[in-house]
Design a protein around this motif. Structure first.
Motif, short mmCIF file in Angstrom:
data_model
loop_
_atom_site.label_atom_id
_atom_site.label_comp_id
_atom_site.label_asym_id
_atom_site.label_seq_id
_atom_site.Cartn_x
_atom_site.Cartn_y
_atom_site.Cartn_z
N MET A 1 31.31 21.65 138.32
CA MET A 1 32.08 20.71 138.86
C MET A 1 31.40 19.94 139.91
O MET A 1 30.54 20.45 140.87
N ALA A 2 31.37 18.81 139.85
CA ALA A 2 30.64 17.74 140.82
C ALA A 2 31.96 16.52 140.98
O ALA A 2 32.40 16.14 140.13
N LYS A 3 31.61 16.22 142.19
CA LYS A 3 32.76 15.24 142.69
C LYS A 3 31.74 13.91 142.31
O LYS A 3 30.84 13.45 142.65
N VAL A 4 32.75 12.66 141.76
CA VAL A 4 32.03 11.47 141.41
C VAL A 4 32.19 10.78 143.01
O VAL A 4 33.04 10.93 143.61
N LEU B 1 31.06 7.29 144.54
CA LEU B 1 30.68 5.88 144.49
C LEU B 1 29.71 5.18 145.63
O LEU B 1 29.11 4.19 145.41
N PHE C 1 23.45 9.93 136.43
CA PHE C 1 23.54 10.47 137.89
C PHE C 1 23.86 9.71 138.94
O PHE C 1 24.66 9.75 139.75
N THR D 1 27.38 8.00 138.67
CA THR D 1 28.60 8.83 138.89
C THR D 1 28.22 9.55 140.30
O THR D 1 29.23 10.20 140.73
N LEU E 1 25.83 11.67 141.37
CA LEU E 1 25.48 13.01 141.37
C LEU E 1 24.04 13.13 142.20
O LEU E 1 22.91 13.50 141.67
N ASP F 1 21.97 16.27 141.84
CA ASP F 1 21.39 16.52 140.92
C ASP F 1 19.81 15.63 140.84
O ASP F 1 18.91 15.80 140.25
N VAL G 1 33.20 2.77 136.83
CA VAL G 1 32.50 3.97 136.16
C VAL G 1 33.38 4.47 134.89
O VAL G 1 34.66 4.29 135.13
N GLU H 1 31.16 19.05 134.31
CA GLU H 1 32.46 18.58 134.62
C GLU H 1 32.44 17.81 136.00
O GLU H 1 31.93 18.07 136.98
N LEU H 2 32.89 16.54 135.79
CA LEU H 2 33.17 15.67 136.67
C LEU H 2 34.66 15.44 137.40
O LEU H 2 35.44 15.72 136.57
N GLU H 3 34.74 15.57 138.54
CA GLU H 3 36.30 15.01 138.99
C GLU H 3 36.17 13.85 140.07
O GLU H 3 35.23 13.72 140.63
#
Lengths: 354, 645
Positions: free
Chosen positions: A1-4, A6, A49, A52, A54, A57, B442, B474-476
């Motif tokens: 699980m990763a939060k997007v 910006l 990455f 989004t 990340l 990462d 996005v 899995e992105l949220e």
């Protein structure tokens, strides 16, 4: 699980990234990349990455360092998303994450901070001169002293902990357990890549690229050799003709090659010299100034004119201190270490995984 | 009985003659009864040979012709034309297929192939021997067209037809014209709003005296066929005088109305009164009372004398030669809980979002909360893995991107997260996708069987995806508003389709005859389709099909006579004992019961009959014959084929 996130993309723009949002994930960049392979697939993944957000990462990946900016990804990108320049900015970003002091990030993101730090050095050196604390002799003596102290200090306090952090993020966080034998068997990678930069030659086989590699190769050689000549052999003070000539040659190499590099960045004829972040300009110009001023100082010493033109030495000291205290620990100089350590760590990772 | 039949056997440049002994066929046929000329030719279809055949038919004064060559699909029309040029009737021509049916499938057996070829050509001769000259059926036509639906396609088609000089009846079920387009702000790729586009078309409609516009009009029945349709339209009253210059009082009437219901024009995000108009410059510019909502309290009548609650429903009949159907689509309504719809309060549809943007000013808010992060979930109701809607709705990717891009013109600091199944901004629309990407929107992508999820976690709306563009991580995203990009579905209210018997495709939209070659015609002669009633289309595509359908409809009404194919069924009234078996069997409703003298007989409407032959075998008294396929002709052919050489 990763939060997007910006904000990450916006932050990367300060590190020099441009237009990477335009990416529509076709993967052309990865397909044309001569350095990307199935095990280490980039740049598309890194673009993704970045889009989004990340950032963790990115921080833990060695891929930014596996890229040598051949520039084909940018040439062929149908969306003109400039993946090559994104990889470059990710290296700057990674550098800022490795740096425990946080100063790298501050300087990369903020041109004003860069300029202020440079001005502070100028004020310090000129202040010391005007205060009349040192005689001319002592200036030379303490100048040499400073060099040695700076090298040891920067290495112990900044670069070593930063390399350790790089290792934590990119190797240790990936694999539990520690196998010393892998570190021994991979050690060759570190030396080979540090002193040859041979991975550049894997970029598409054209003559221009080979010329660039050769220039860079002798620049690294010239730089390390001049460092040795001035620090260990005390070039400015020595009477040994051979050492004196060597110093001229090495400083000559530095300013000739860096002059060409500056010209390349002005002409923008290849992808890798099209976009220049302030840190790129500082790096090549200061290296050039260092070569030129060192050459001039020794020339003035040899012609006996140094006392009448002492400002030249002061200028050299200013450049030297700015170089040693700002550009080396927090600027682009670090790519010398991170690139070769990345190859080393990547090899260790592969051995660990095998 | 034809006595001077010409038989021409084609080599097809070896395609036939390599496997069939064409000379033997020619020789055997030459001895057939009634055959006067029997010849072979290298390429029967070649221009030079066609000329020779014409000369040959004339010189020998032939009365019937058979060409044995390829499939009739390829060249039947060619040789019918040859016989016509030689002065014969085209129904005195019979085509024999000895390529697809003989030489190609029997290339391993030349003797057998030759025998089969002889049989086939003989049977064709047996048929042509009984052939008769027949002429096309001519019918009188109504030089008018009924256009159903005054959305963008219907209006455009009506204007196009009217400009060609045809009388047009334009019927709109709603009280206001403009259909879907009237709802929208600036349209993709233009600087014009939907309202402006509708205004332009409405101005043209009203200015054109060939067009009669009916609003609140619903088709209730239709009789007749191509060239002569009689259509009944039921007109719902507005209960407000048509030309209402009394704007102030209407305003008051709306104010005093005590009834509040969800406003369909804003897709339920606002309320309206029982007396309403959609927006100030809506067309026609007259308010309307919805009697389903009205409590008949009479408050409005007290303040405005233009209101007339006594208005009655009326029915008009229009007589037209063609019906052009442009009834549009319904937006897919997500099921309860589908991507959080109706279960989570900040999940809305794209239509609702577009209206929200249009009516909001200053800050964009939903339920009083400021919106920053907008998540768009694509392909809701389209490309379903489990549901029935397998098709792509075509317009939605572009519409969403356009909406998102335009929303930033009006509201700053909106972040856009697009949860897609793969972007389909085809053609020129690609530039909008590029623009959105560049602006930092996005885009994520999931597979159909692993869809995006919308969840409510501690009062926050979380959108989750296993993003295939990011190694299926899995992105949220925490969204302030989730917009479901709903696709197009066929109209649920489908009385028109039922009345006109327009067939539907697998997607349940109206079906054309041929997707590529006859894209706006239906198998119901005289009925054409345009716009999204045929399947998802964007505005450009709707207009294209509307213009195309208008030309096709025009072709039915351009002259006061229409000629139809004479290959139809024919009733022998002496034998017919009307039993209704044929009426039931007919798929085109072409057979009705009429009085003939003292008894009931079946009557075939020749403009509707397609000559399919379904009625023939069910007739217990064998009273029906199909012209050019009579019992005698077919039995003669069978006799030849069943007897050996």
């Amino acid at each position: 699980m990763a939060k997007v996130d910006l904000k990450f993309g916006k932050k990367l723009k300060k590190f020099g990234a441009i237009d990477f949002n335009a990416c529509y994930n076709c993967g052309t960049c990865t397909a044309v990349c001569a350095l990307s392979d199935e095990k280490d697939s980039f740049p598309r993944e890194m673009v993704r990455f970045s889009v989004t957000g990340l950032s963790e990462d990115v921080k833990g990946s060695l891929k930014p360092w596996l890229c040598y900016y051949c520039g084909e990804c940018t040439t062929y990108c149908p969306q003109e998303a400039k993946p090559g320049e994104l990889m470059m900015s990710l290296r700057r970003y990674a550098t800022s994450r490795y740096d425990w002091t946080g100063l790298s990030g501050l300087l990369y993101k903020n041109l004003l901070a860069y300029i202020i730090s440079f001005l502070l050095v100028i004020a310090g050196v000129i202040g010391a001169y005007l205060s009349d604390t040192f005689t001319t002799e002592e200036w030379f003596h303490y100048g040499h002293y400073f060099e040695m102290l700076a090298i040891v200090g920067v290495f112990l306090l900044i670069l070593t902990p930063n390399i350790f952090r790089m290792w934590l993020y990119s190797v240790q966080s990936k694999k539990k357990g520690f196998k010393l034998k892998h570190y021994f068997s991979a050690f060759g990678e570190l030396l080979v890549h540090m002193f040859t930069q041979k991975r550049t030659l894997k970029c598409d086989d054209d003559a221009k690229n080979k010329i660039w590699w050769f220039e860079h190769f002798i620049l690294v050689f010239g730089y390390l050799a001049l460092l040795f000549t001035t620090v260990v052999l005390d070039w400015f003070a020595t009477e040994v003709p051979f050492i004196i000539y060597m110093g001229y040659v090495f400083s000559g190499i530095i300013f000739i090659v860096t002059f060409d590099f500056v010209i390349r960045r002005i002409r923008k004829r290849s992808e890798k010299s099209t976009f220049s972040h302030p840190s790129d300009w500082f790096f090549v110009i200061w290296l050039f100034l260092m070569g030129v001023s060192a050459f001039a100082v020794r020339l003035l010493v040899d012609t006996g004119l140094i006392l009448d033109n002492f400002w030249v030495y002061l200028f050299h000291v200013i450049i030297l201190v700015q170089w040693a205290l700002i550009i080396v620990p927090f600027g682009k100089w670090t790519h010398f270490l991170y690139r070769s350590f990345a190859m080393y760590f990547d090899k260790v990772n592969k051995l660990n995984a095998a | 009985m034809k006595q001077k039949i010409g038989v021409y056997i084609c080599h097809c440049g070896g395609n036939i003659s390599d496997y069939v002994d064409v000379d033997k066929v020619k020789d055997v046929l030459a001895k057939e009864d009634g055959v006067y000329v029997s010849k072979t030719t290298i390429f029967a279809c070649a221009d030079s040979n066609q000329k020779e055949m014409v000369a040959d038919i004339k010189a020998n004064e032939l009365d019937a012709v058979v060409v044995a060559s390829c499939s009739p699909k390829l060249h039947q029309i060619t040789f019918q034309a040859v016989t016509e040029r030689a002065g014969l009737n085209k129904y005195n021509y019979v085509h024999a297929n000895i390529r697809e049916q003989v030489s190609w499938p029997h290339s391993d057996n030349k003797i057998g192939a030759t025998e089969k070829a002889i049989q086939i050509v003989r049977s064709s001769v047996a048929k042509v021997r009984l052939s008769q000259a027949i002429e096309p059926i001519e019918i009188d036509t109504q030089q008018a067209v009924l256009v159903l639906g005054a959305g963008i396609a219907g209006m455009k088609a009506a204007i196009s037809l009217a400009k060609m000089g045809t009388q047009v009846y334009l019927a709109e079920r709603e009280h206001f014209i403009g259909g879907r387009i009237a709802h929208w702000d600036v349209l993709c790729g233009t600087e014009e709003t939907g309202k402006e586009l509708v205004t332009r078309l409405y101005t043209d409609v009203i200015a054109n005296k060939n067009i009669t516009l009916y609003t609140g009009a619903e088709m209730v029945s239709s009789g007749g066929s191509k060239g002569n349709f009689n259509v009944q339209l039921k007109l719902k009253p507005r209960y407000v005088a048509d030309v209402c210059d009394d704007k102030e009082n209407i305003k008051k009437a709306i104010e005093v109305c005590p009834v509040e219901v969800p406003d369909e024009f804003n897709f339920g995000i606002t309320k309206r009164k029982a007396i309403y108009h959609n927006f100030p410059s809506e067309y026609p510019q007259a308010a309307v009372i919805n009697m389903d909502d009205c409590t008949r309290c009479g408050e409005c009548e007290k303040v405005c004398d233009k209101i007339d609650l006594s208005q009655k429903e009326e029915t008009v009949e229009v007589k037209v030669g063609s019906v052009l159907v442009a009834t549009g689509f319904d937006s897919y309504t997500p099921g309860e809980g589908e991507f959080g719809y109706q279960a989570i309060d900040n999940v809305i549809t794209l239509s609702q979002y577009k209206r929200l943007l249009a009516i909001s000013n200053g800050e964009l808010k939903w339920n009083g909360k400021k919106i920053e992060n907008v998540a768009y979930i694509y392909c809701v109701g389209s490309r379903q893995v489990e549901g029935e809607n397998k098709y792509c709705s075509r317009y939605c990717c572009t519409a969403t991107i356009n909406t998102a891009l335009r929303s930033n013109d009006k509201f700053k600091n909106l972040n856009h997260f697009h949860f897609t199944r793969g972007m389909r901004t085809y053609g020129k629309q690609e530039v909008f996708y590029h623009e959105a990407s560049k602006q930092g929107h996005v885009f994520f992508q999931s597979y159909g069987d692993d869809p995006t999820k919308v969840e409510n976690k501690n009062g926050k709306t979380i959108v989750k995806i296993n993003d295939i563009l990011t190694n299926r991580k899995e992105l949220e995203v925490e969204a302030d508003l989730v917009v479901l990009v709903t696709g197009m579905v066929p109209r649920a209210h489908n009385t028109i389709g039922d009345i006109l018997k327009i067939p539907k495709g697998r997607d349940k939209f109206y079906n054309e005859i041929h997707m590529k070659l006859r894209p706006v015609e239906t198998v119901i002669d005289g009925v054409t389709i345009a716009g999204a009633c045929q399947g998802p289309k964007n505005i450009v595509e709707s207009i294209n099909s509307a213009l195309s359908a208008s030309i096709k409809s025009y072709s039915f009404v351009s002259s006061d006579k229409l000629s139809v194919e004479p290959i139809v069924a024919k009733i022998d009234e002496n034998l017919c004992q009307y039993c209704d078996a044929c009426t039931t069997a007919c798929p085109f409703d072409a057979i009705s019961k009429v009085k003939s003298g003292s008894k009931d007989v079946a009557l075939i409407n020749h403009t509707v009959c397609k000559g399919c032959g379904m009625c023939l075998p069910v007739c217990p008294t064998n009273a029906i014959q199909l012209i050019t396929f009579s019992d005698d002709e077919v039995e003669n052919m069978i006799n030849v084929l069943a007897n050996e050489l």
